[in-house]
Design an enzyme around this catalytic site. Sequence first.
Site, PDB file in Angstrom:
ATOM      1  N   ASN A 298      -4.169   7.567  -1.788  1.00  0.00           N
ATOM      2  CA  ASN A 298      -4.097   6.210  -2.348  1.00  0.00           C
ATOM      3  C   ASN A 298      -5.492   5.610  -2.265  1.00  0.00           C
ATOM      4  O   ASN A 298      -5.917   5.143  -1.205  1.00  0.00           O
ATOM      5  CB  ASN A 298      -3.084   5.374  -1.564  1.00  0.00           C
TER       6      ASN A 298
ATOM      7  N   ARG B  39      -1.474   8.033  -5.926  1.00  0.00           N
ATOM      8  CA  ARG B  39      -0.989   6.726  -6.351  1.00  0.00           C
ATOM      9  C   ARG B  39      -1.965   6.191  -7.395  1.00  0.00           C
ATOM     10  O   ARG B  39      -3.152   6.018  -7.125  1.00  0.00           O
ATOM     11  CB  ARG B  39      -0.920   5.749  -5.181  1.00  0.00           C
TER      12      ARG B  39
ATOM     13  N   HIS C 221       3.857  -2.492  -7.645  1.00  0.00           N
ATOM     14  CA  HIS C 221       4.736  -2.176  -6.506  1.00  0.00           C
ATOM     15  C   HIS C 221       5.977  -1.399  -6.956  1.00  0.00           C
ATOM     16  O   HIS C 221       7.016  -1.424  -6.284  1.00  0.00           O
ATOM     17  CB  HIS C 221       5.188  -3.442  -5.759  1.00  0.00           C
TER      18      HIS C 221
ATOM     19  N   ARG D  18      -4.256 -14.181  -2.819  1.00  0.00           N
ATOM     20  CA  ARG D  18      -4.132 -14.445  -4.255  1.00  0.00           C
ATOM     21  C   ARG D  18      -3.319 -15.716  -4.503  1.00  0.00           C
ATOM     22  O   ARG D  18      -2.353 -15.991  -3.795  1.00  0.00           O
ATOM     23  CB  ARG D  18      -3.453 -13.267  -4.956  1.00  0.00           C
TER      24      ARG D  18
ATOM     25  N   ASP E 119      -3.299 -13.424   7.247  1.00  0.00           N
ATOM     26  CA  ASP E 119      -2.334 -12.687   8.070  1.00  0.00           C
ATOM     27  C   ASP E 119      -1.177 -13.620   8.431  1.00  0.00           C
ATOM     28  O   ASP E 119      -1.365 -14.636   9.111  1.00  0.00           O
ATOM     29  CB  ASP E 119      -3.010 -12.165   9.333  1.00  0.00           C
ATOM     30  N   CYS E 120       0.016 -13.250   7.990  1.00  0.00           N
ATOM     31  CA  CYS E 120       1.181 -14.107   8.195  1.00  0.00           C
ATOM     32  C   CYS E 120       1.477 -14.327   9.676  1.00  0.00           C
ATOM     33  O   CYS E 120       1.934 -15.402  10.078  1.00  0.00           O
ATOM     34  CB  CYS E 120       2.391 -13.471   7.498  1.00  0.00           C
TER      35      CYS E 120
ATOM     36  N   ASN F 194       9.061  -7.795   8.729  1.00  0.00           N
ATOM     37  CA  ASN F 194       8.783  -8.251  10.090  1.00  0.00           C
ATOM     38  C   ASN F 194       8.915  -9.749  10.332  1.00  0.00           C
ATOM     39  O   ASN F 194       9.019 -10.162  11.490  1.00  0.00           O
ATOM     40  CB  ASN F 194       7.370  -7.808  10.490  1.00  0.00           C
TER      41      ASN F 194
ATOM     42  N   GLU G 179       6.472   4.052   0.201  1.00  0.00           N
ATOM     43  CA  GLU G 179       5.894   4.441  -1.073  1.00  0.00           C
ATOM     44  C   GLU G 179       5.308   5.847  -1.035  1.00  0.00           C
ATOM     45  O   GLU G 179       5.363   6.585  -2.025  1.00  0.00           O
ATOM     46  CB  GLU G 179       4.816   3.434  -1.475  1.00  0.00           C
TER      47      GLU G 179
END
Length: 404
Positions: free
Chosen positions: A15, A94, A183, A244, A286-287, A338, A389
């Site tokens: 990838n 990919r 995706h 984004r 980062d969440c 998560n 994936e």
Amino acid sequence: MPTTSPKSQHVLVLNCGSSSLKFAIIDANTGHEIISGLAERLGATTPSIKYKFNGAKTVINLVAGQAHAEAIDTLVSLIKDHSLDEQLIAVGHRVVHGGEHFTQSVLIDEKVIAGITQAATLAPLHGHANLLGIASAQASFEGLPQIAVFDTAFHQTMNEVAYLYALPYKLYTEFGVRRYGFHGTSHFYVAGQTAKLLNQPIEQSNFISAHLGNGCSVCAIKNGKSVDTSMGLTPLEGLMMGTRSGDIDPGLFNFLTTQLDYTAQQIDNLLNQKSGLLGISELSNDCRTIEEAAVAGNKKAILALDMFCYRLSKQIAAYMVPLQRLDAIIFTGGIGENSDIIREKVISLLAFLGLDCDQKANLNARFGQEGIISSSQARSKAVVMPTNEEWVIALDAANIAKEL
């Protein structure tokens, strides 16, 4: 999921990003990773390869300026040093953008290279990196079949009502300007696995899949096929993401250029690299960092999470138009798998669809654990399904290789 023969089917999965190379050798029969790793900062002053093999993690520092070709050369040596090359049956790539040329995975030949090259103009950063990876792998693994697996292929079942923009039609016919979606391998995989979890045929399943990570997209899946998705011509369209912006007023371009003297490159950088969760929180993309700050009372972190969940919920609700009936919402990707906080917020906003959240099940469905997180009384299910994936790529490559 498709099956292969009982014999080990080891596939090298590559990838390639613009400055990175993610790799793994996967047994296509089981999804087991024999070796996996990441080459990063390629072309920069401190490139390196980090990999995991037999439970041990190792870092290889590359020479400054080395890029994809040199990284693959190092990877080849690494594979041979561990005697992993003898069982390889194929290399699976990919490829982010297949345009309208490719509706399924294909054996790479000169004609396929030409098609990928043409589609690369629609996603230049990803497309050219994919081509570099293919060229390097062909040189290093001359005797192995090389298979291209496309992010966009799963969405080629959308009809023109869903994929066309309301622009002059000749922009589509002459230049391919339309919505493609991304995706695809992830949405395909989690839909199949969710159908198994719910014990129902994928051909009779209506799902809305939310792939949530640094990049985010939603896919409406009707009877197992993609009928709409949130990303468009590029991966910028749709949801609010890590960096984004997602959907914006196109008039912003004129405002930024005429009022603030932005260049096209500055606008592209603003929308792709400085917006989303990072832009609103002013903390991070980062969440996990944003959730921690939100719990501590940071107002911008709270706003970023609320905006993220609100926009995601609106997109999911919109996809009831093509589906009409919903069997399950699927959460996947790093955030989807998560973040129990985001899942609970989204489900709460979508209660009118007959969804609810079992708090205990939601808390337990973390760190790679699949599960139903709605109650038995819910009219539609909420499911957490870890994506894979790389396994999809390995499966497709193995199935094509065994037919040669």
